[in-house]
Structure formats: C-alpha cells, structure tokens
Design a protein around this motif. Structure first.
Motif, mmCIF file in Angstrom:
data_model
loop_
_atom_site.group_PDB
_atom_site.id
_atom_site.type_symbol
_atom_site.label_atom_id
_atom_site.label_comp_id
_atom_site.label_asym_id
_atom_site.label_seq_id
_atom_site.Cartn_x
_atom_site.Cartn_y
_atom_site.Cartn_z
ATOM 1 N N GLY A 71 32.601 52.299 43.074
ATOM 2 C CA GLY A 71 31.464 51.391 42.937
ATOM 3 C C GLY A 71 31.519 50.220 43.891
ATOM 4 O O GLY A 71 30.918 50.251 44.968
ATOM 5 N N ALA A 72 32.244 49.194 43.537
ATOM 6 C CA ALA A 72 32.360 47.999 44.383
ATOM 7 C C ALA A 72 33.504 47.147 43.864
ATOM 8 O O ALA A 72 33.891 47.246 42.705
ATOM 9 C CB ALA A 72 31.061 47.196 44.367
ATOM 10 N N ILE A 73 34.057 46.314 44.737
ATOM 11 C CA ILE A 73 35.054 45.351 44.290
ATOM 12 C C ILE A 73 34.692 43.972 44.827
ATOM 13 O O ILE A 73 34.013 43.833 45.831
ATOM 14 C CB ILE A 73 36.491 45.717 44.729
ATOM 15 C CG1 ILE A 73 36.554 45.957 46.236
ATOM 16 C CG2 ILE A 73 37.023 46.887 43.945
ATOM 17 C CD1 ILE A 73 37.978 46.082 46.740
ATOM 18 N N GLY A 74 35.150 42.966 44.113
ATOM 19 C CA GLY A 74 34.890 41.592 44.499
ATOM 20 C C GLY A 74 34.632 40.747 43.276
ATOM 21 O O GLY A 74 33.882 41.145 42.387
ATOM 22 N N ASP A 75 35.280 39.586 43.219
ATOM 23 C CA ASP A 75 35.146 38.714 42.062
ATOM 24 C C ASP A 75 35.389 37.285 42.537
ATOM 25 O O ASP A 75 36.389 37.020 43.219
ATOM 26 C CB ASP A 75 36.175 39.107 40.995
ATOM 27 C CG ASP A 75 35.939 38.426 39.665
ATOM 28 O OD1 ASP A 75 35.951 37.181 39.638
ATOM 29 O OD2 ASP A 75 35.759 39.128 38.658
ATOM 30 N N PRO A 76 34.501 36.357 42.214
ATOM 31 C CA PRO A 76 34.677 34.976 42.670
ATOM 32 C C PRO A 76 35.940 34.315 42.128
ATOM 33 O O PRO A 76 36.376 33.289 42.654
ATOM 34 C CB PRO A 76 33.419 34.271 42.152
ATOM 35 C CG PRO A 76 32.901 35.128 41.048
ATOM 36 C CD PRO A 76 33.262 36.521 41.426
ATOM 37 N N ARG A 77 36.551 34.902 41.106
ATOM 38 C CA ARG A 77 37.784 34.343 40.549
ATOM 39 C C ARG A 77 39.013 34.740 41.361
ATOM 40 O O ARG A 77 40.114 34.223 41.119
ATOM 41 C CB ARG A 77 37.959 34.807 39.098
ATOM 42 C CG ARG A 77 36.880 34.306 38.146
ATOM 43 C CD ARG A 77 37.006 34.981 36.783
ATOM 44 N NE ARG A 77 36.728 36.413 36.854
ATOM 45 C CZ ARG A 77 36.853 37.257 35.842
ATOM 46 N NH1 ARG A 77 37.258 36.787 34.650
ATOM 47 N NH2 ARG A 77 36.569 38.533 35.981
ATOM 48 N N VAL A 78 38.829 35.659 42.304
ATOM 49 C CA VAL A 78 39.945 36.160 43.109
ATOM 50 C C VAL A 78 39.738 35.747 44.563
ATOM 51 O O VAL A 78 38.641 35.884 45.100
ATOM 52 C CB VAL A 78 40.053 37.698 43.001
ATOM 53 C CG1 VAL A 78 41.229 38.208 43.828
ATOM 54 C CG2 VAL A 78 40.200 38.114 41.540
ATOM 55 N N PRO A 80 39.273 35.661 48.401
ATOM 56 C CA PRO A 80 38.751 36.701 49.296
ATOM 57 C C PRO A 80 39.869 37.408 50.054
ATOM 58 O O PRO A 80 40.810 36.785 50.545
ATOM 59 C CB PRO A 80 37.850 35.915 50.262
ATOM 60 C CG PRO A 80 37.411 34.725 49.477
ATOM 61 C CD PRO A 80 38.594 34.365 48.615
ATOM 62 N N GLY A 81 39.758 38.721 50.139
ATOM 63 C CA GLY A 81 40.734 39.533 50.867
ATOM 64 C C GLY A 81 41.775 40.189 49.987
ATOM 65 O O GLY A 81 42.329 41.235 50.353
ATOM 66 N N VAL A 82 42.060 39.600 48.825
ATOM 67 C CA VAL A 82 43.108 40.156 47.957
ATOM 68 C C VAL A 82 42.708 41.539 47.456
ATOM 69 O O VAL A 82 43.468 42.511 47.577
ATOM 70 C CB VAL A 82 43.383 39.213 46.772
ATOM 71 C CG1 VAL A 82 44.302 39.892 45.758
ATOM 72 C CG2 VAL A 82 44.001 37.917 47.261
ATOM 73 N N LEU A 83 41.520 41.655 46.868
ATOM 74 C CA LEU A 83 41.063 42.937 46.331
ATOM 75 C C LEU A 83 40.722 43.907 47.453
ATOM 76 O O LEU A 83 41.028 45.110 47.362
ATOM 77 C CB LEU A 83 39.847 42.723 45.429
ATOM 78 C CG LEU A 83 40.063 41.845 44.201
ATOM 79 C CD1 LEU A 83 38.732 41.524 43.530
ATOM 80 C CD2 LEU A 83 40.993 42.525 43.202
ATOM 81 N N GLU A 84 40.089 43.388 48.497
ATOM 82 C CA GLU A 84 39.663 44.264 49.592
ATOM 83 C C GLU A 84 40.862 44.924 50.273
ATOM 84 O O GLU A 84 40.874 46.137 50.498
ATOM 85 C CB GLU A 84 38.847 43.455 50.620
ATOM 86 C CG GLU A 84 37.500 42.971 50.105
ATOM 87 C CD GLU A 84 37.586 41.683 49.279
ATOM 88 O OE1 GLU A 84 36.521 41.176 48.866
ATOM 89 O OE2 GLU A 84 38.710 41.184 49.050
ATOM 90 N N LYS A 85 41.870 44.125 50.601
ATOM 91 C CA LYS A 85 43.054 44.678 51.254
ATOM 92 C C LYS A 85 43.927 45.447 50.272
ATOM 93 O O LYS A 85 44.435 46.527 50.590
ATOM 94 C CB LYS A 85 43.861 43.558 51.905
ATOM 95 C CG LYS A 85 43.218 42.967 53.153
ATOM 96 C CD LYS A 85 44.130 41.921 53.790
ATOM 97 C CE LYS A 85 43.528 41.365 55.066
ATOM 98 N NZ LYS A 85 44.412 40.358 55.719
ATOM 99 N N GLY A 86 44.107 44.877 49.084
ATOM 100 C CA GLY A 86 45.037 45.470 48.134
ATOM 101 C C GLY A 86 44.544 46.750 47.501
ATOM 102 O O GLY A 86 45.342 47.570 47.043
ATOM 103 N N ILE A 87 43.216 46.945 47.459
ATOM 104 C CA ILE A 87 42.661 48.153 46.834
ATOM 105 C C ILE A 87 41.963 49.029 47.871
ATOM 106 O O ILE A 87 42.406 50.136 48.159
ATOM 107 C CB ILE A 87 41.692 47.784 45.696
ATOM 108 C CG1 ILE A 87 42.439 47.055 44.571
ATOM 109 C CG2 ILE A 87 41.012 49.034 45.139
ATOM 110 C CD1 ILE A 87 41.549 46.543 43.447
#
Length: 369
Positions: A71-78, A80-87
């Motif tokens: 679906g999609a990833i991204g959360d203003p509580r995290v 930027p870059g942590v979820l995108e790179k890590g997942i």
C-alpha cells in the motif's frame, strides 16, 4: 494457486489496498485465477510499537510468496527516511527487485496539457543501484566516517578520515553502477521494447556531467542495441523532462537510472491525471516482485474516504500481468477506462465518488467481463 503477501502499510495504503483486493476477488469469480493472501504487519505502527522495520522473519516469510501487494508507508510521527529506507528500499534490495516498472498512460480527460496527446510510455527504472544505495556520510568537526555498502553485485568499504574545522563540515552521497547491474537492466529494457513492439528505446541519463557511471551505461546499452536490433536514443534528464511536456506521444519504452527515474515518473503520473493514477511494480524476474501505487500514505486524508484507489487497482492489474494472467490484467484496465468514460471517479479528478464507491464501480465493470 498463487500465494500473495499483503502489506497495507500506513495511512491511505490500508484503504486503497482493500479496494485492490476486492478487484482481485472479482477476477477470481470470473476466471481461473486463484489465490490466497497473508496480511503482514509492516509499517509505522509496528515500528512505533516495537522499533522493528523489516525483520529477518519478515524476509523469510515473504520469500515464500509469489508476489507482494503493497500500500504505502509514511507517518508524521517518524523521521523522514526511516521507514522508506528501512522497509521499502530494504525490501527492494533484499529481494533484488532491480527493475521498477511504471506505465504512463494518457487517461483522458485528465491529462493536464493544453494540446491533446495520446501516449503510452513504459518507464523502466533501474531499482537497486545509482544514488539509492545508502552510501554516504557526513563530516562534522573533523569526525571520522565509515561507509560500508554490501550488495549481491558489489562490495564497497571506505574509511575516510578528516581533520577539517567545523567551517568545512560536509556531506556526500555515492552513486554506483555495476557492469552486471547495467547489463541486466539493459536486457530487461530491450526485451520490454520488443514485447511492446517498440522499435526505439530511449535511455535517459546525465552523461555530460556524471561521465563515469553514465558513460559506462551508454556503452553497454549501445552494445545491447546491436544484439536486439532496436534503435537506441539518448536523452539528458533535463531535456527529457521538457520533452515529456511538449511531445509525450513520441516516447514508448524509456530506460532511466534510479534517481532520475524516481523524479520523471512522478512527472509522468501528473501527466496521466495525478498520483492517484500511478501504479508501479518492483520486479525481480526470477524472484519475488512487489506491486504498489506510487503515491504516499497521505496521512492528512487517511480514513476520510478521499483517496483515489485507481493507482492501487492498476498495481493489482500489473501483478496479474506478472503472474501470467495478462488477459485479466487487461480486463481490469478496461474496467477502469469505462468508469472514467462514464463519469465515475473520485474528487481529486473532479468527481463525486469516495474511495469505496469508486471501488464498487470498478468491481461492477470487472464483473461484466
């Protein structure tokens, strides 16, 4: 029986993936396509709860699947870059999904160009090398940095020491292309052009500035062009961006390195009607591939029924194609086309439907066959 992994992720990802699964269910009702699906809890919620991004257990379980629907990833509580790179980037690398496939189609009447163009562009983006390897660092107050990049195709170790003052702090990012990586990227691109019936392949780069990596890429693509007997056209990325606006109908199969491909295909999504129309596939021709809409998690509209599910539906269409059911993929695309022709679309396109209503209309058209 096909075994699918479903990763709704964050924000509107959960809403649009639900619609995509409804469409796949409809396809199963009217065809020989049979599947089961396992839901994976991968995304910001788990990360905030446990600190886990993509675990070894995730990798092991996902390897058993025929495809991943994302679906999609991204959360203003995290950050930027942590979820995108890590997942997301991690998954592409671990499963060696070295091709990112992004079709750009003229979905009239939503093409925002003053002149009428009919275009059908297939962007083939190299997906694991270039400037997206995570090879970089920052020097602060004369600090020391260590860069380690390990992939199937290459290994790079750099130990750089500096004694500069704080006035000379700097950061860097390394782009790298391997010969093996370029060769398989080129082969896939030319084979796609052949399959589509295109007699020309456009290679986009910035070889007048980044002469080393893109110079080698041009050499390998030129050699492959002779093998496949397909005309090879070179375009600088800045010229390509302009050309997509003034003559998109002159392009068919387009090969582009990772960073430029990320940018140009978002431009392409806007040309076809917006991010809500853009689908993509992260392809490993001999392994597990992943299919997703190109839009983000849009937390500002999550849970409000405002998300356009067409991109996710078209990603499901691409997944059907990849799994050997191209006739059903064509049926899904035609169903979307009929909905748009009949004035059935979401508010981002100027319509009145919410997310679920849009899904219901597409499903109705699919079931008509």
């Amino acid at each position: 029986m096909k075994h699918l992994a479903v990763i709704p992720g964050d924000g509107i990802g959960k809403e649009v993936v639900d619609i995509g699964l409804e469409i796949i269910d409809a396809i199963s009702e009217i065809s020989q396509f049979n599947y089961d699906a396992e839901l994976f809890d991968i995304g910001s919620e788990r990360y905030l709860r446990t600190g886990e991004l993509l675990t070894e257990e995730d990798i092991s379980d996902l390897k058993k699947k025929d495809a991943v629907y994302f679906g999609a990833i991204g959360d203003p509580r995290v950050r930027p870059g942590v979820l995108e790179k890590g997942i997301l980037l991690n998954m592409r690398a671990r499963f060696d999904q070295y091709i990112n496939l992004r079709p750009v189609t003229s979905w009239h009447p939503f093409v925002p160009l003053k002149k009428h163009f009919d275009f059908d562009i297939c962007f083939i983006r190299e997906n694991t090398e270039d400037f997206y390897m995570g090879a970089g660092g920052t020097f602060r107050n004369g600090s020391r940095t260590q860069v380690n990049v390990k992939r199937e195709l290459y290994e790079l170790d750099m130990n750089i020491d500096t004694r500069s003052s704080s006035d000379d702090d700097f950061a860097f990012e390394i782009g790298m292309l391997s010969e093996k990586g370029i060769e398989r990227f080129a082969d896939y691109s030319f084979m796609t052009a052949e399959k589509r019936g295109d007699r020309k392949l456009t290679l986009v780069d910035k070889a007048n500035v980044c002469t080393s990596i893109y110079g080698m890429q041009r050499e390998i693509f030129s050699s492959k062009a002779e093998k496949y007997d397909i005309e090879l056209e070179f375009m600088y990325v800045d010229a390509m961006a302009m050309a997509m606006i003034v003559r998109p109908d002159t392009f068919g199969t387009v090969a582009v390195p990772n960073l430029f491909g990320d940018i140009l295909t978002d431009l392409g999504a806007q040309l076809q009607g917006g991010l809500g129309m853009g689908a993509s596939g992260n392809i490993n021709p001999k392994g597990v591939s992943m299919f997703e809409p190109i839009h983000g998690s849009a937390p500002d509209i999550a849970g409000q029924g405002k998300a356009n599910p067409i991109a996710a539906v078209l990603a499901a269409k691409m997944m059907l194609d990849h799994l050997g059911h191209e006739d059903m993929g064509t049926l899904v695309q035609n169903a979307v086309r009929r909905c748009l022709d009949n004035g059935m679309y979401t508010k981002d396109l100027g319509g009145k439907l919410n997310t679920k209503e849009m899904g219901a209309e597409i499903k109705k058209e699919v079931l008509k066959g």
